[in-house]
Design a protein around this motif. Sequence first.
Motif, PDB file in Angstrom:
ATOM      1  N   ASN A 201      66.219 -70.642  -4.408  1.00 14.68           N
ATOM      2  CA  ASN A 201      67.392 -71.056  -5.167  1.00 14.68           C
ATOM      3  C   ASN A 201      67.516 -72.564  -5.055  1.00 14.68           C
ATOM      4  O   ASN A 201      66.986 -73.136  -4.101  1.00 14.68           O
ATOM      5  CB  ASN A 201      68.652 -70.394  -4.604  1.00 14.68           C
ATOM      6  CG  ASN A 201      69.111 -69.257  -5.477  1.00 14.68           C
ATOM      7  OD1 ASN A 201      68.458 -68.923  -6.450  1.00 14.68           O
ATOM      8  ND2 ASN A 201      70.236 -68.681  -5.131  1.00 14.68           N
TER       9      ASN A 201
ATOM     10  N   GLU B 194      68.124 -68.394  -9.449  1.00 12.93           N
ATOM     11  CA  GLU B 194      69.458 -68.071  -9.958  1.00 12.93           C
ATOM     12  C   GLU B 194      69.684 -68.732 -11.323  1.00 12.93           C
ATOM     13  O   GLU B 194      70.159 -68.097 -12.269  1.00 12.93           O
ATOM     14  CB  GLU B 194      70.477 -68.550  -8.941  1.00 12.93           C
ATOM     15  CG  GLU B 194      71.908 -68.304  -9.285  1.00 12.93           C
ATOM     16  CD  GLU B 194      72.819 -68.744  -8.152  1.00 12.93           C
ATOM     17  OE1 GLU B 194      73.707 -69.575  -8.416  1.00 12.93           O
ATOM     18  OE2 GLU B 194      72.649 -68.258  -7.016  1.00 12.93           O
ATOM     19  N   ASP B 195      69.342 -70.002 -11.423  1.00 14.69           N
ATOM     20  CA  ASP B 195      69.521 -70.715 -12.689  1.00 14.69           C
ATOM     21  C   ASP B 195      68.640 -70.139 -13.797  1.00 14.69           C
ATOM     22  O   ASP B 195      69.042 -70.128 -14.970  1.00 14.69           O
ATOM     23  CB  ASP B 195      69.234 -72.209 -12.507  1.00 14.69           C
ATOM     24  CG  ASP B 195      70.317 -72.918 -11.706  1.00 14.69           C
ATOM     25  OD1 ASP B 195      71.423 -72.357 -11.531  1.00 14.69           O
ATOM     26  OD2 ASP B 195      70.048 -74.041 -11.238  1.00 14.69           O
TER      27      ASP B 195
ATOM     28  N   LYS C 169      77.001 -64.803  -6.262  1.00 16.42           N
ATOM     29  CA  LYS C 169      76.053 -65.169  -5.200  1.00 16.42           C
ATOM     30  C   LYS C 169      74.722 -64.471  -5.456  1.00 16.42           C
ATOM     31  O   LYS C 169      74.689 -63.304  -5.817  1.00 16.42           O
ATOM     32  CB  LYS C 169      76.591 -64.771  -3.832  1.00 16.42           C
ATOM     33  CG  LYS C 169      75.692 -65.184  -2.690  1.00 16.42           C
ATOM     34  CD  LYS C 169      76.444 -65.980  -1.670  1.00 16.42           C
ATOM     35  CE  LYS C 169      75.573 -66.207  -0.460  1.00 16.42           C
ATOM     36  NZ  LYS C 169      75.235 -67.548  -0.203  1.00 16.42           N
TER      37      LYS C 169
ATOM     38  N   GLU D  73      76.484 -64.764 -10.595  1.00 12.79           N
ATOM     39  CA  GLU D  73      77.372 -65.921 -10.583  1.00 12.79           C
ATOM     40  C   GLU D  73      78.137 -66.014  -9.279  1.00 12.79           C
ATOM     41  O   GLU D  73      78.435 -67.119  -8.812  1.00 12.79           O
ATOM     42  CB  GLU D  73      78.337 -65.879 -11.765  1.00 12.79           C
ATOM     43  CG  GLU D  73      77.675 -66.236 -13.071  1.00 12.79           C
ATOM     44  CD  GLU D  73      78.656 -66.337 -14.219  1.00 12.79           C
ATOM     45  OE1 GLU D  73      79.886 -66.444 -13.982  1.00 12.79           O
ATOM     46  OE2 GLU D  73      78.188 -66.321 -15.370  1.00 12.79           O
TER      47      GLU D  73
ATOM     48  N   ARG E  57      74.859 -60.019 -14.276  1.00 12.57           N
ATOM     49  CA  ARG E  57      74.858 -61.478 -14.381  1.00 12.57           C
ATOM     50  C   ARG E  57      76.101 -62.037 -13.699  1.00 12.57           C
ATOM     51  O   ARG E  57      76.051 -63.072 -13.031  1.00 12.57           O
ATOM     52  CB  ARG E  57      74.805 -61.929 -15.846  1.00 12.57           C
ATOM     53  CG  ARG E  57      74.609 -63.443 -15.985  1.00 12.57           C
ATOM     54  CD  ARG E  57      74.730 -63.868 -17.450  1.00 12.57           C
ATOM     55  NE  ARG E  57      74.315 -65.237 -17.670  1.00 12.57           N
ATOM     56  CZ  ARG E  57      75.049 -66.307 -17.363  1.00 12.57           C
ATOM     57  NH1 ARG E  57      76.234 -66.162 -16.796  1.00 12.57           N
ATOM     58  NH2 ARG E  57      74.587 -67.521 -17.615  1.00 12.57           N
ATOM     59  N   ASP E  58      77.219 -61.350 -13.880  1.00 11.64           N
ATOM     60  CA  ASP E  58      78.448 -61.773 -13.218  1.00 11.64           C
ATOM     61  C   ASP E  58      78.286 -61.734 -11.698  1.00 11.64           C
ATOM     62  O   ASP E  58      78.812 -62.600 -10.991  1.00 11.64           O
ATOM     63  CB  ASP E  58      79.616 -60.885 -13.642  1.00 11.64           C
ATOM     64  CG  ASP E  58      79.931 -60.997 -15.132  1.00 11.64           C
ATOM     65  OD1 ASP E  58      79.531 -62.006 -15.764  1.00 11.64           O
ATOM     66  OD2 ASP E  58      80.577 -60.073 -15.666  1.00 11.64           O
TER      67      ASP E  58
ATOM     68  N   PHE F 123      70.534 -67.349 -15.207  1.00  9.10           N
ATOM     69  CA  PHE F 123      71.608 -67.852 -16.073  1.00  9.10           C
ATOM     70  C   PHE F 123      71.075 -68.319 -17.423  1.00  9.10           C
ATOM     71  O   PHE F 123      71.732 -68.157 -18.442  1.00  9.10           O
ATOM     72  CB  PHE F 123      72.362 -68.997 -15.398  1.00  9.10           C
ATOM     73  CG  PHE F 123      73.107 -68.598 -14.162  1.00  9.10           C
ATOM     74  CD1 PHE F 123      73.646 -67.331 -14.009  1.00  9.10           C
ATOM     75  CD2 PHE F 123      73.271 -69.492 -13.130  1.00  9.10           C
ATOM     76  CE1 PHE F 123      74.334 -66.962 -12.865  1.00  9.10           C
ATOM     77  CE2 PHE F 123      73.959 -69.145 -11.981  1.00  9.10           C
ATOM     78  CZ  PHE F 123      74.499 -67.875 -11.849  1.00  9.10           C
TER      79      PHE F 123
ATOM     80  N   ASP G 221      75.357 -65.242 -21.474  1.00  7.45           N
ATOM     81  CA  ASP G 221      76.664 -65.220 -20.820  1.00  7.45           C
ATOM     82  C   ASP G 221      77.703 -64.782 -21.850  1.00  7.45           C
ATOM     83  O   ASP G 221      78.557 -65.556 -22.272  1.00  7.45           O
ATOM     84  CB  ASP G 221      76.993 -66.606 -20.256  1.00  7.45           C
ATOM     85  CG  ASP G 221      78.280 -66.618 -19.454  1.00  7.45           C
ATOM     86  OD1 ASP G 221      78.771 -65.533 -19.090  1.00  7.45           O
ATOM     87  OD2 ASP G 221      78.804 -67.722 -19.199  1.00  7.45           O
TER      88      ASP G 221
END
Length: 181
Positions: free
Chosen positions: A110, A114-115, A136, A134, A130-131, A118, A123
């Motif tokens: 990370n 993670e990005d 963790k 966001e 996905r939430d 996203f 979104d």
Amino acid sequence: MKTLGLFRHAKSDWSDARARDFDRPLNARGRKGARLMGEHVRDSGFHFDRVIASPAVRVAETIEEATKAFGQSFPVEWDRRIYLASSATLLDLLHGISGDPASVMMVGHNPGLEDLIFDLVPDDGSSPLRDEVEMKFPTATFAVLEIPVDRWADVAERSAKLVAMTRPRDLDPSLGPQMVD
């Protein structure tokens, strides 16, 4: 359809302040988490044709522990570009995958992994997972994305569906956040 597995390295050891970041090994909790996630990947039914990974020590040890628990080793393509890479770099790496295997697992760090989620998963409120990302994407987390393309070169932002995500604490609460009194 392409399947992309993302596996963040397990918890690393920070006890040697002189060690380079690249050389940090796993701590005991990390080894336990990596083994647990190896069992989970084995039992999940997902199969990966290719594994590409950062050559950082903590990633190599995560793979070693996970494959012991999985019960089978896999050839790993070590790619230094994954080490602390941005999402853009990881996407470029995916675009360059040769042979167009149906499924690839990337093991790395990370915030890049993670990005990447996203950037690939829209979104738009349609993905509760996905939430969760966001909130963790902790160490040793395993996620799976499905991407409706025939070639890795065609992977585009906001085109994937996050179909699975498992954190070590989901399987063993003792591997969750450590509370401080």
